[in-house]
Write a protein that holds these residues in place. Structure first.
Motif, PDB file in Angstrom:
ATOM      1  N   LEU A   1       0.851  -1.179   0.000  1.00  0.00           N
ATOM      2  CA  LEU A   1       0.000   0.000   0.000  1.00  0.00           C
ATOM      3  C   LEU A   1       0.894   1.239   0.000  1.00  0.00           C
ATOM      4  CD1 LEU A   1      -3.147   0.523   0.229  1.00  0.00           C
ATOM      5  CD2 LEU A   1      -2.642   1.330   2.532  1.00  0.00           C
TER       6      LEU A   1
ATOM      7  N   LEU B   1      -1.721   5.412   4.341  1.00  0.00           N
ATOM      8  CA  LEU B   1      -1.692   4.839   5.681  1.00  0.00           C
ATOM      9  C   LEU B   1      -1.852   5.948   6.716  1.00  0.00           C
ATOM     10  CD1 LEU B   1       1.244   2.362   5.203  1.00  0.00           C
ATOM     11  CD2 LEU B   1      -1.023   1.709   6.005  1.00  0.00           C
TER      12      LEU B   1
ATOM     13  N   ALA C   1      -6.648   2.886   7.073  1.00  0.00           N
ATOM     14  CA  ALA C   1      -6.089   3.620   5.943  1.00  0.00           C
ATOM     15  C   ALA C   1      -6.473   5.086   6.001  1.00  0.00           C
ATOM     16  CB  ALA C   1      -6.558   2.993   4.628  1.00  0.00           C
TER      17      ALA C   1
ATOM     18  N   VAL D   1      -6.785  -0.879   5.428  1.00  0.00           N
ATOM     19  CA  VAL D   1      -5.764  -1.336   4.495  1.00  0.00           C
ATOM     20  C   VAL D   1      -6.296  -2.553   3.743  1.00  0.00           C
ATOM     21  CG1 VAL D   1      -3.429  -2.267   4.285  1.00  0.00           C
ATOM     22  CG2 VAL D   1      -3.922  -0.439   5.929  1.00  0.00           C
TER      23      VAL D   1
END
Length: 442
Positions: free
Chosen positions: A86, A91, A129, A165
């Motif tokens: 990712l 994040l 996220a 995520v």
């Protein structure tokens, strides 16, 4: 009152209470690829970081992506690490690095005075996220929606949707039997708690799916006009309530890794998935990193062009033409994926829509060969023997348009006006089966 600060170097922690298992395929644990910090001194209320899933730090892609290792698979004589990748900018732990917010602890939850921002608490929110945008402050709402303005307009009664995520889902898994008269099995992905303001108090309630109206609140499933009524509660002062008892993300991958995608192409390939925070929107999903495998899930999943940034793919906007709306689909050549039940790979509808394809090509938006790729799907037996199922690809015509193609014994035409093909079928782990999708340059 307590303050939590995240150091500049940190290690992944799976959402606590979610439950995970070990490395896939019966292999030995993968050694750490570089030094890792475990953050034992910054986890709130004695929570301990989980180091079972190391981060890769020596890859040339580690500067742009958080590469978390799930396990490894063998395919045609080579071993591939299975990673979740990712972009760091997606994040919450990365975006909120170095920020300190006042935190008040209660027996059930933390109250973070983050002024309407999506906060980050180490060990508790490592799988939460951050959704980039102009005004949304990390929440999975419209990129130009201001959470403070929404609270001022609508009140603080409805929680704000956050994203997780990829390869995780929202968590609770507290009830897995069907309700009376309802065929839906409530093994979904939503926290079973709500916070309600009662004067100066903010009691937290845990909902019982067998008695959804016990506290006078409806069971948290899709509400009117697809607006979701679960998330993190934000009060009228901009403080965010983070529960202790409900995991904020639940791992979606299976330790057997029944289906993986191996990127043998020459550049990362970003994918998206959709959620419904009022209106359907795209959010960041797996990025397939060259030389690695990944466990993508089926569902509302669209695959971007090779080499594009996630910020160019995980957007929901009109990229059609006059009278030809196409919300973000024209630059996504494939859709689908795979999970514990089976695989389902297909050409995406937006990119293959004939009128839209002709319009965009005529106006100079023809995709380059290097931005496309093929998907070849194999069924792998217990002994490692790989059987070809089929290939999805594209062929460029003399006028510059790209036409979808399919070949192989289990590649089937969808017989639609777009000319799309599909490869789908079940996986039987009890037989030792695995599906492997290989991405290659055209």
């Amino acid at each position: 009152m307590t303050s939590f600060r995240r150091p500049s170097t940190y290690h992944l922690v799976l959402a606590l209470l979610a439950g995970t298992a070990g490395i896939a395929c019966g292999s030995e644990p993968i050694p750490d690829s570089g030094p890792l910090s475990t953050l034992p001194d910054v986890c709130p209320s004695g929570l301990v970081a989980d180091n079972r899933y190391p981060l890769i730090q020596d890859s040339p892609y580690a500067a742009d992506y958080r590469l978390r290792v799930f396990g490894q698979v063998d395919f045609q004589g080579q071993t591939y690490k299975v990673v979740n990748a990712l972009p760091w900018d997606y994040l919450a732990s990365h975006v909120q690095a170095g920020k300190t917010f006042p935190v008040t602890e209660t027996p059930s939850y933390y109250v973070v005075d983050s002024n309407f921002e999506l906060p980050y608490l180490p060990c508790l929110m490592d799988e939460v996220a951050w959704t980039p945008g102009n005004k949304n402050k990390g929440w999975a709402i419209g990129s130009n929606d201001d959470p403070a303005a929404l609270v001022a307009k609508n009140g603080a009664g409805r929680p704000f949707l956050y994203h997780v995520v990829t390869d995780n889902e929202y968590g609770y898994f507290t009830y897995t039997e069907p309700l009376p008269g309802d065929p839906i099995r409530y093994s979904g992905f939503r926290p079973t708690w709500v916070v309600h303001e009662e004067g100066a108090l903010h009691p937290m309630y845990y909902l019982d799916p067998a008695r959804p109206d016990r506290h006078g609140f409806s069971w948290p499933r899709h509400g009117d006009k697809w607006e979701l009524n679960f998330g993190l509660f934000v009060d009228s002062a901009g403080k965010v309530y983070v529960p202790k008892k409900a995991p904020l993300a639940v791992p979606q991958w299976d330790t057997y890794l029944e289906c993986v995608v191996i990127n043998m192409a020459n550049a990362p390939i970003p994918t998206t998935r959709t959620q419904f925070p009022g209106n359907e929107s795209y959010y960041a999903a797996d990025t397939f990193i060259p030389g690695y495998a990944a466990p993508p899930a089926v569902g509302h999943r669209y695959w971007g062009q090779k080499g594009r940034e996630m910020s160019e793919v995980a957007v929901w906007e009109d990229d059609g033409g006059p009278g030809l709306p196409s919300p973000g689909n024209y630059h996504k050549p494939y859709s689908g994926g795979c999970d514990t039940k089976g695989y389902n790979f297909a050409h995406a509808e937006g990119f293959t829509w004939p009128e839209l394809r002709a319009y965009r090509t005529a106006h100079g938006d023809a995709v380059t060969r290097d931005q496309l790729y093929s998907i070849t799907v194999y069924k792998v037996a217990r002994d490692g023997t790989a059987r070809l199922l089929g290939t999805l690809s594209y062929e460029q015509q003399a006028n510059g348009e790209w036409i979808p193609t399919g070949s192989g014994p289990e590649a089937h035409s969808l017989n639609d006006r777009n000319g799309r093909w599909i490869i789908n079928g079940p996986i039987f782990p009890d037989r030792g089966e695995r599906a492997v999708a290989v991405l290659r340059n055209l």
